[in-house]
Enzyme design. Structure first.
Site, PDB file in Angstrom:
ATOM      1  N   SER A 120       0.804  -1.229   0.000  1.00 39.85           N
ATOM      2  CA  SER A 120       0.000   0.000   0.000  1.00 39.85           C
ATOM      3  C   SER A 120       0.837   1.279   0.000  1.00 39.85           C
ATOM      4  O   SER A 120       0.334   2.337  -0.353  1.00 39.85           O
ATOM      5  CB  SER A 120      -0.911   0.035   1.226  1.00 39.85           C
ATOM      6  N   ASP A 389      -5.856   0.272  -4.076  1.00 39.86           N
ATOM      7  CA  ASP A 389      -4.418   0.479  -4.257  1.00 39.86           C
ATOM      8  C   ASP A 389      -3.760  -0.740  -4.904  1.00 39.86           C
ATOM      9  O   ASP A 389      -2.788  -0.632  -5.629  1.00 39.86           O
ATOM     10  CB  ASP A 389      -3.759   0.849  -2.927  1.00 39.86           C
TER      11      ASP A 389
HETATM   12 ZN   LIG Z   1      -2.133  -5.499   2.570  1.00 37.79          ZN
END
Ligand SMILES: [Zn+2]
Length: 535
Positions: A120, A389
């Site tokens: 992320s 993401d």
């Molecule tokens: Zn993760």
């Protein structure tokens, strides 16, 4: 797809003999609307008519709201929409999550500067600064060496949130994860390690950075140098803001973790006029957005509860939807507009735990938050983007019949067009679920006689002769919220997936979300809408 049904029906017959007749199999959820050929034609034409009427809104925009479903890959979207529909007692496949109604969408390529499959930190850095970077670092470019604080200076990449503050707009971050976690952190912090959330974290991971007093992520939030600071910060992560010597207000046995003695929850209210700090649902509800310019809400020592567990939280927590609407109420008082980032942060974490139920429920809650936001704003002056993401390894497999419980065992349609009386069976005669992970905690054990593989492809009878290796799920309630889906590779943590994720958009500049996009291009669509960042 009927090509497997001969094997399948032999297997089904065998399994009936093995498991005994009379075992109950779950019926599918019914298709509640009447469906004929005309239904599909009418739906199709009306979708085309609606698309033709869609007005293209070109910039500038006053406001941008960015929703991130952390780890919300395409299989998660499909499963979550079926899950939501089935909770209403419907078959589910025809259901749509709120943002699936948005007029524009695209695919997003989520690789980072040095990772095929990303975490992320670089992915959110790409989305929020427009610059792809390396694994583990936040809003710095790829010259920074992960974990080396000395390489940060001069390599910071400015975030859209920082630019919005500079331009006099209001800004906010909302997350069900810790507000110092990678996705919210990338909005306001620049660091060589996403894990440096408090000074205690830095000491634990990098003594040199601690000795050099490199600022932790919570500290960077408090020292935010642009505009008049963030107006709204809501989520988890209280421990990162409280000193080690201070008892947690919700859990007697816990304290803060800061080593510098700072109580940043108190600092917040002294630093900002007309400000408030809240840590439970009741305090949150009593906040009057008209009288509150700067709101800090930290509802758990670490991450907030999963939506499924939220009703049992000790101190009470607002939902993601409630946090989102309160944030908009506060931010929208600024005539110059606002930027808000909202993260469904725990979709990812439920997947890592190998638990699809919680991941799907948190995805539905993100959809609720998006619906509420879209209802509140004027799409002629606002851009809303919803994306993930990165993905996860959740798969949707087998040939389950329409309406088959998305969390259940697969039952397929037989050659007579009817749903088969028994579950689909594997080579061991055992049923299997629709949802599985490629890796993670749901691994149940090796098959000692797993064949090495056929000499010739395609194999005539792949994995013929195996006798064990899978659990007998005919005795397991796979729809239980705590059930861990089976996984192929035994890992303590299920992993991210490397395939593209989806982007959905509506409002000003939404038409620029199109085709196949690099993840960092999302930044430029948002920045162009706000007329920021172009030199
Ligand atoms: Zn993760």
């Amino acid at each position: 797809m009927k090509h497997i049904s001969k094997f399948a029906s032999i297997a089904a017959l065998l399994s009936l003999l093995i498991s005994g007749f009379g075992q109950t199999v779950a019926p599918p959820f019914p298709v509640k609307r009447s469906e004929t050929a005309d239904t599909w034609r009418r739906d199709g034409w009306s979708a085309i008519d609606k698309a033709k009427l869609e007005k293209i809104r070109k910039g500038p925009a006053e406001n941008v709201i960015l929703f991130i479903g952390d780890g919300m890959g395409v299989s998660t979207l499909t499963a979550a929409r079926i899950f939501e529909g089935q909770q209403r007692g419907e078959s589910g496949e025809e259901n749509r999550l709120s943002f699936e109604e948005f007029p524009y969408s695209a695919l997003s390529k989520t690789y980072s500067a040095n990772q095929q499959t990303s975490d992320s930190a670089p992915t959110m850095s790409a989305i929020i600064t427009g610059v792809k970077t390396d694994e583990g670092v936040l809003s710095v470019n790829q010259n920074v060496v992960h974990g080396d604080y000395r390489t940060v200076k001069g390599n910071e990449t400015k975030s859209l949130l920082e630019m919005a503050e500079e331009a006099g707009k209001s800004t906010g971050v909302v997350s069900t994860a810790r507000v110092t976690h990678a996705t919210p952190g990338a909005c306001y912090a620049h660091t060589a390690d996403r894990d440096w959330e408090s000074d205690a974290d830095i000491l634990r991971k990098a003594k040199d950075a601690y000795d050099a007093k490199f600022p932790d992520i919570a500290k960077q939030l408090m020292a935010f140098p642009y505009g008049d600071g963030l107006e709204v910060v809501l989520g988890g992560g209280r421990q990162k803001f409280l000193p080690k010597t201070t008892k947690d207000p919700e859990y007697n046995n816990l304290t803060g973790e800061r080593l510098d003695g700072r109580d940043m929850t108190k600092e917040w209210t002294t630093k900002y006029k007309n400000s408030a700090y809240v840590w439970n649902e009741q305090q949150f509800k009593s906040i009057d957005p008209k009288k509150t310019r700067h709101l800090l809400g930290l509802f758990e020592p670490s991450h907030m509860q999963f939506e499924y567990d939220r009703p049992t939280d000790k101190g009470g927590e607002p939902s993601l939807e409630e946090m989102t609407t309160k944030a908009i109420d506060i931010l929208s008082q600024n005539k110059k507009g606002y930027f808000l980032m909202v993260e469904g942060g725990r979709i990812d974490q439920a997947h890592h735990l190998g638990n699809a139920y919680r991941a799907l429920e948190d995805t539905v809650e993100l959809s609720n938050a998006v619906r509420a936001a879209a209802k509140k704003v004027n799409l002629d002056d606002t851009l809303i983007i919803v994306t993930a993401d990165h993905s996860h390894t959740l798969t949707i497999m087998g040939y389950p019949a329409r309406g088959n419980n998305i969390l259940g065992l697969v039952r397929q349609i037989g050659e007579d067009g009817q749903i088969e009386p028994d579950y689909s069976r594997d080579r061991l005669g055992r049923p299997f679920t629709t949802l599985n992970y490629t890796a993670g905690p749901g691994y149940t054990g090796a098959a000692p006689d797993q064949p090495e593989g056929p000499k010739k492809y395609p194999a005539k009878a792949p994995n013929k002769g195996i006798t064990n290796g899978r659990p007998d799920l005919s005795k397991v309630d796979t729809t239980d919220p705590n059930y861990l889906q089976e996984a192929t590779i035994p890992l303590p943590n299920e992993t991210h997936g490397g395939e593209d994720v989806a982007i959905f958009a509506t409002g000003v500049n939404a038409y620029l979300i199109r085709g196949s996009m690099e993840e960092n291009w999302i930044f430029y669509v948002m920045a162009d809408a706000l007329k920021l960042g172009r030199k």
